[in-house]
Design a protein around this motif. Structure first.
Motif, short mmCIF file in Angstrom:
data_model
loop_
_atom_site.label_atom_id
_atom_site.label_comp_id
_atom_site.label_asym_id
_atom_site.label_seq_id
_atom_site.Cartn_x
_atom_site.Cartn_y
_atom_site.Cartn_z
N ARG A 69 34.15 -27.96 -15.01
CA ARG A 69 33.31 -27.31 -16.03
C ARG A 69 33.45 -25.80 -15.98
O ARG A 69 33.50 -25.13 -17.02
CB ARG A 69 31.85 -27.72 -15.84
N ASP A 126 30.88 -30.46 -22.25
CA ASP A 126 31.87 -30.67 -21.20
C ASP A 126 31.63 -31.97 -20.43
O ASP A 126 32.42 -32.30 -19.55
CB ASP A 126 31.85 -29.50 -20.21
N ASN A 175 35.91 -19.17 -22.99
CA ASN A 175 35.55 -17.77 -23.17
C ASN A 175 36.78 -16.93 -23.51
O ASN A 175 36.75 -16.08 -24.42
CB ASN A 175 34.90 -17.24 -21.89
N ASP A 202 34.87 -23.60 -19.08
CA ASP A 202 34.08 -22.50 -19.61
C ASP A 202 34.87 -21.19 -19.60
O ASP A 202 34.82 -20.40 -20.54
CB ASP A 202 32.80 -22.34 -18.78
#
Length: 320
Positions: free
Chosen positions: A213, A199, A221, A217
């Motif tokens: 970030r 990232d 996910n 994330d």
């Protein structure tokens, strides 16, 4: 891996698409004559999606890549989604919340032997996801397999979609926010099924900060949960019925079109799992998620993706 289209005059995606429609009426008329995706109420409409496709088709050339690579990738992926007549899924709020509370990024080997069966698809979101720079109402997901180079290129009318050189096995997602931000992230799948990404590798015009970030994330996910569910939880995938379709005849110059493509539901009828904890005379704990995960069951030999199993251990909302 984001890029912001800066505008001091409070531009947003809706206004930008209206301007694009005025300048590119012929292109949009061709797109809408070729295709008509129908979505339920509360999800991004074909009027808006077709405008985003139009922007993609007009900016997916190599010269644009040199100016802003992340925006080019998004244009490339939206163009492929349209050209390949790929699926459009609408995920319910309940299933989004469940996947949002299912940890998968740190699960070792969760994609061991992964062989994507669907190269490109689009996820339409309810009003549940906010980025640091505006609401997110769709994600276009692309999977790469070097055994299928045709997944990464195509042609529509006189528009050629160039090939992007990538790793053997990887997936990426991209989107634009309501405030004209392009978000994208790419993730390589290693030989042992782990996920590899960076990232800090900024491909756009802005520096990635901690909030960015965290958002990347979170979406990553979610996307892995979607990839797993499409392979291993087919009951979550159902058709959208006639009564759920909202057809609009106004907006961005939409024309009537018999070439209808239906969105599909992910999670229609899915119900959140809940648990009420009885704590006697003590104060009850606050409402929280008992987070879910995927259980990986590999075959005893040859470790083949289609012979393996991924079992979703669903999250539970405690004391709801």
């Amino acid at each position: 891996m984001k890029t912001i289209v800066l505008d001091p005059n409070k531009m947003n995606r809706t206004n930008s698409l209206k301007i694009f429609n005025k300048i590119n009426k012929k292109l949009l008329k061709q797109i809408r004559a070729d295709r008509n995706y129908q979505t339920p109420q509360g999800y991004i409409s074909w009027e808006e999606l077709s405008g985003i496709v139009g922007v993609g088709l007009s900016t997916c050339d190599v010269e644009f890549a040199n100016a802003d690579f992340s925006a080019f990738v998004h244009s490339h992926r939206m163009s492929l989604w349209f050209i390949q007549d790929a699926p459009l899924y609408c995920i319910t709020d309940e299933l989004f919340q469940a996947f949002d509370n299912t940890d998968v990024l740190n699960k070792p080997g969760v994609l061991t032997g992964w062989q994507p069966s669907l190269p490109t698809f689009l996820i339409a979101l309810p009003k549940v996801l906010k980025s640091p720079s505006g609401d997110i109402d769709y994600l276009v997901v692309h999977c790469n397999n070097n055994q299928h180079p045709e997944w990464g290129t195509g042609k529509w009318r006189d528009i050629e979609i160039p090939e992007i050189q990538t790793q053997d096995l990887h997936f990426d997602w991209s989107t634009t926010s309501s405030k004209e931000t392009v978000w994208m992230s790419s993730c390589q799948v290693t030989d042992n099924g782990d996920l590899s990404y960076n990232d800090d590798n900024n491909l756009g015009r802005n520096t990635i900060d901690e909030a960015d970030r965290e958002f990347l994330d979170r979406v990553r996910n979610f996307v892995v949960n979607i990839l797993l569910s499409l392979e291993y939880s087919p009951t979550l995938n159902t058709e959208v019925s006639d009564g759920e379709i909202i057809t609009k005849s106004q907006g961005f110059g939409v024309i009537k079109n018999p070439n209808i493509r239906r969105a599909r539901w992910l999670g229609k009828g899915y119900q959140t799992k809940s648990d009420i904890t009885k704590s006697g005379t003590h104060s009850s704990p606050h409402t929280h998620w008992r987070r879910g995960h995927w259980r990986v069951l590999e075959p005893s030999s040859d470790n083949k993706w289609k012979q393996s199993k991924r079992i979703w251990i669903e999250p539970v909302l405690v004391n709801s």
